[in-house]
Write a protein that holds these residues in place. Sequence first.
Motif, PDB file in Angstrom:
ATOM      1  N   HIS A 272       0.170  -9.183  -1.565  1.00  0.00           N
ATOM      2  CA  HIS A 272      -0.621  -9.632  -0.422  1.00  0.00           C
ATOM      3  C   HIS A 272      -0.522  -8.837   0.725  1.00  0.00           C
ATOM      4  O   HIS A 272      -0.218  -9.098   1.941  1.00  0.00           O
ATOM      5  CB  HIS A 272      -0.300 -11.049   0.255  1.00  0.00           C
ATOM      6  CG  HIS A 272      -0.063 -11.893  -1.239  1.00  0.00           C
ATOM      7  ND1 HIS A 272      -1.174 -12.441  -1.863  1.00  0.00           N
ATOM      8  CD2 HIS A 272       0.912 -12.626  -1.629  1.00  0.00           C
ATOM      9  CE1 HIS A 272      -0.603 -13.235  -2.832  1.00  0.00           C
ATOM     10  NE2 HIS A 272       0.600 -13.513  -2.824  1.00  0.00           N
ATOM     11  N   VAL A 273      -0.863  -7.586   0.525  1.00  0.00           N
ATOM     12  CA  VAL A 273      -0.734  -6.510   1.775  1.00  0.00           C
ATOM     13  C   VAL A 273      -2.210  -6.587   2.669  1.00  0.00           C
ATOM     14  O   VAL A 273      -3.335  -6.923   1.858  1.00  0.00           O
ATOM     15  CB  VAL A 273      -0.586  -5.051   1.488  1.00  0.00           C
ATOM     16  CG1 VAL A 273       0.739  -4.910   0.674  1.00  0.00           C
ATOM     17  CG2 VAL A 273      -1.716  -4.577   0.173  1.00  0.00           C
ATOM     18  N   SER A 274      -2.104  -6.262   3.872  1.00  0.00           N
ATOM     19  CA  SER A 274      -3.062  -6.076   4.753  1.00  0.00           C
ATOM     20  C   SER A 274      -3.943  -5.001   4.783  1.00  0.00           C
ATOM     21  O   SER A 274      -3.619  -3.993   4.315  1.00  0.00           O
ATOM     22  CB  SER A 274      -2.814  -6.661   6.210  1.00  0.00           C
ATOM     23  OG  SER A 274      -2.170  -5.638   6.698  1.00  0.00           O
ATOM     24  N   PRO A 275      -5.388  -4.810   5.265  1.00  0.00           N
ATOM     25  CA  PRO A 275      -5.864  -3.793   5.358  1.00  0.00           C
ATOM     26  C   PRO A 275      -5.258  -2.565   6.268  1.00  0.00           C
ATOM     27  O   PRO A 275      -5.269  -1.588   5.734  1.00  0.00           O
ATOM     28  CB  PRO A 275      -7.579  -4.092   5.840  1.00  0.00           C
ATOM     29  CG  PRO A 275      -7.572  -5.601   5.453  1.00  0.00           C
ATOM     30  CD  PRO A 275      -6.353  -5.988   5.615  1.00  0.00           C
ATOM     31  N   ASN A 276      -4.694  -3.109   7.282  1.00  0.00           N
ATOM     32  CA  ASN A 276      -4.172  -2.268   7.900  1.00  0.00           C
ATOM     33  C   ASN A 276      -2.691  -1.475   7.438  1.00  0.00           C
ATOM     34  O   ASN A 276      -2.559  -0.392   7.503  1.00  0.00           O
ATOM     35  CB  ASN A 276      -3.517  -2.933   9.254  1.00  0.00           C
ATOM     36  CG  ASN A 276      -4.614  -3.076  10.157  1.00  0.00           C
ATOM     37  OD1 ASN A 276      -5.519  -2.822  10.343  1.00  0.00           O
ATOM     38  ND2 ASN A 276      -4.309  -4.298  11.226  1.00  0.00           N
ATOM     39  N   TRP A 277      -2.008  -2.327   6.430  1.00  0.00           N
ATOM     40  CA  TRP A 277      -1.008  -1.712   5.896  1.00  0.00           C
ATOM     41  C   TRP A 277      -1.527  -0.848   4.755  1.00  0.00           C
ATOM     42  O   TRP A 277      -0.835   0.138   4.453  1.00  0.00           O
ATOM     43  CB  TRP A 277      -0.373  -2.954   4.805  1.00  0.00           C
ATOM     44  CG  TRP A 277       1.003  -2.543   4.132  1.00  0.00           C
ATOM     45  CD1 TRP A 277       2.304  -2.701   4.617  1.00  0.00           C
ATOM     46  CD2 TRP A 277       1.007  -1.961   2.944  1.00  0.00           C
ATOM     47  NE1 TRP A 277       3.177  -2.028   3.770  1.00  0.00           N
ATOM     48  CE2 TRP A 277       2.582  -1.738   2.658  1.00  0.00           C
ATOM     49  CE3 TRP A 277       0.049  -1.379   2.143  1.00  0.00           C
ATOM     50  CZ2 TRP A 277       2.890  -1.039   1.326  1.00  0.00           C
ATOM     51  CZ3 TRP A 277       0.417  -0.625   0.887  1.00  0.00           C
ATOM     52  CH2 TRP A 277       1.911  -0.670   0.484  1.00  0.00           C
TER      53      TRP A 277
END
Length: 574
Positions: free
Chosen positions: A242-247
């Motif tokens: 569940h990583v974010s676009p920023n990550w």
Amino acid sequence: MAKSKSISNAKKQSYISVPSQIINSLSSSSLQSLLVSPKRSSSSSFFFVNKYSCRSPRVWLFALFLFGLVGMLRLGWNVNTLIPFSPYPNPCLQTQQNIETIGQNHDSSVVTANHEELGEFWKQPDGMGYRPCLDFSREYRRASEAIVKDRSKYLLVVVSGGISQQRNQIVDAVVIARILGAALVVPILQVNVIWGDESEFSDIFDLAHFKNVLADDVRILSSLPSTHVMTRPVEERRTPLHVSPNWIRSRYLKRINREGVLLLRGLDSRLSKDLPPDLQKLRCKVAFQALKFAPTILELGNKLAQRMQSKGPYLALHLRMEKDVWVRTGCSPGLSKEYDELIQDERRRRPELLTSKSNMTYHERKLSGLCPLNAFEVTRLLKALGAPRSARIYWAGGQPLGGEEALSPLTREFPHFYNKGDLALPGELEPFAKKSSFMAAIDFIVSEKSDVFMPSHGGNMGHAIQGQRAFSGHKKYITPNKRHMLPYFLNSSMPEAEFNSIIKELHHESLGQPELRSSKAGRDVTKYPIPESKRTTAPRILRNESDERWVKVNTDGTVVTDDRTVCVGVLTVT
């Protein structure tokens, strides 16, 4: 002389060409009457025509002309009778009276008279006027031009699992490529160890269609260009969940800019379910529009679906009763003591297969709703929800543990029970026999086209069909409320009428109605493609299949020409 006489008789034989539509519409007795010559009348003066006038070519030509004219008139007059299941709409019949049937497959607020007459079970849920809306923002469209022209960054991905799991990973791969501004090389399908399927992307999906649909979003390539073939890719195997676009940008952007090629493996559930609106819409665009099955699979799947539809509405069940499902869930099939021990032995030998909570007993898992329903439980649930004995059922899934014995509760109560093997003609399934992905794709197509769908257990295929049906107008989808209903299944003293009433009440909001994503954090937009905020009004939106447009209809049935729809999510209403 006998020989010459027989030759003469053979020369006198004549043949009549009959259209195939007429032959298909005739009963066996009618067809026999065409093939067997009628007995000769005893009266030689019938219609006052003697044998000499019958030999005249003009008389025969006139008779054939009359026969052809009458046949053509009958064919034109009875065209709807002769071709009862024709897929081609009759433009002359699209009047105001049946305008609601224009969008019946895409707007669940429209319920056809046929479904109402057949009973409550076939009634479709109210779609509340939601319609697909994939209008991207101005910023997204502006960025697209530079992204599709970029020739410096390339993303390689390897996807694994069954076909529905692979679909999810392909969706995320496209979104990650967009986040990085990279071109996506067609995903590599990892060989499935369990089923031994070595199919490639283009074997299962329509590659040209995939590239076409996403042409304005992400550049799709069949292979790395010659300038990057020798480049050693940066490989990432351990992307967190569940990583974010920023990550993703902070982790990969510098590396892919430097090396040019990034290789990702194991993308299952790696990308966050909560993304900016444009990326959520891209997710739905990939899942519902770009990932179309290959023509050979689509053709056969549609044929089987049409055979199910030929006699009215049908129910599709996704039964999860295979041996590996019972082993992985930590549950017992409930067939017999021998089968239960077989599953327990397998689980002891391979404890790594257990994916359910290992600290729970079987009964605790069962009452928590973590176990698949067996055939007996599926049967009781369907009967309680009003499924008639005459219901035609298509069941999808692998071979159940216990074979026909495991399915007997269903087949006794619902005799019209079919799978793809029952519907296919001899040889139709032969090219796909050893390809599990092809078989699963056919199940997906027939299930998605059903009037009612119900899975016996949650899973990737059930979730994919749930989202597809919601996006297509909220077609009926029964979600078994296992945790709340199973205690009533165990109460053998409860009267059947009371049991049925309770089960219906438990499921009155689990029949495919629109569900907001905001009601539960982390919901996948491809499963729940609904805006974040609730609407208080629900205008009727119908889809005209002839030109792929959506129209708004007033309560009096008139079409609204000034449609000021504001796109607020993947699905929206005015």
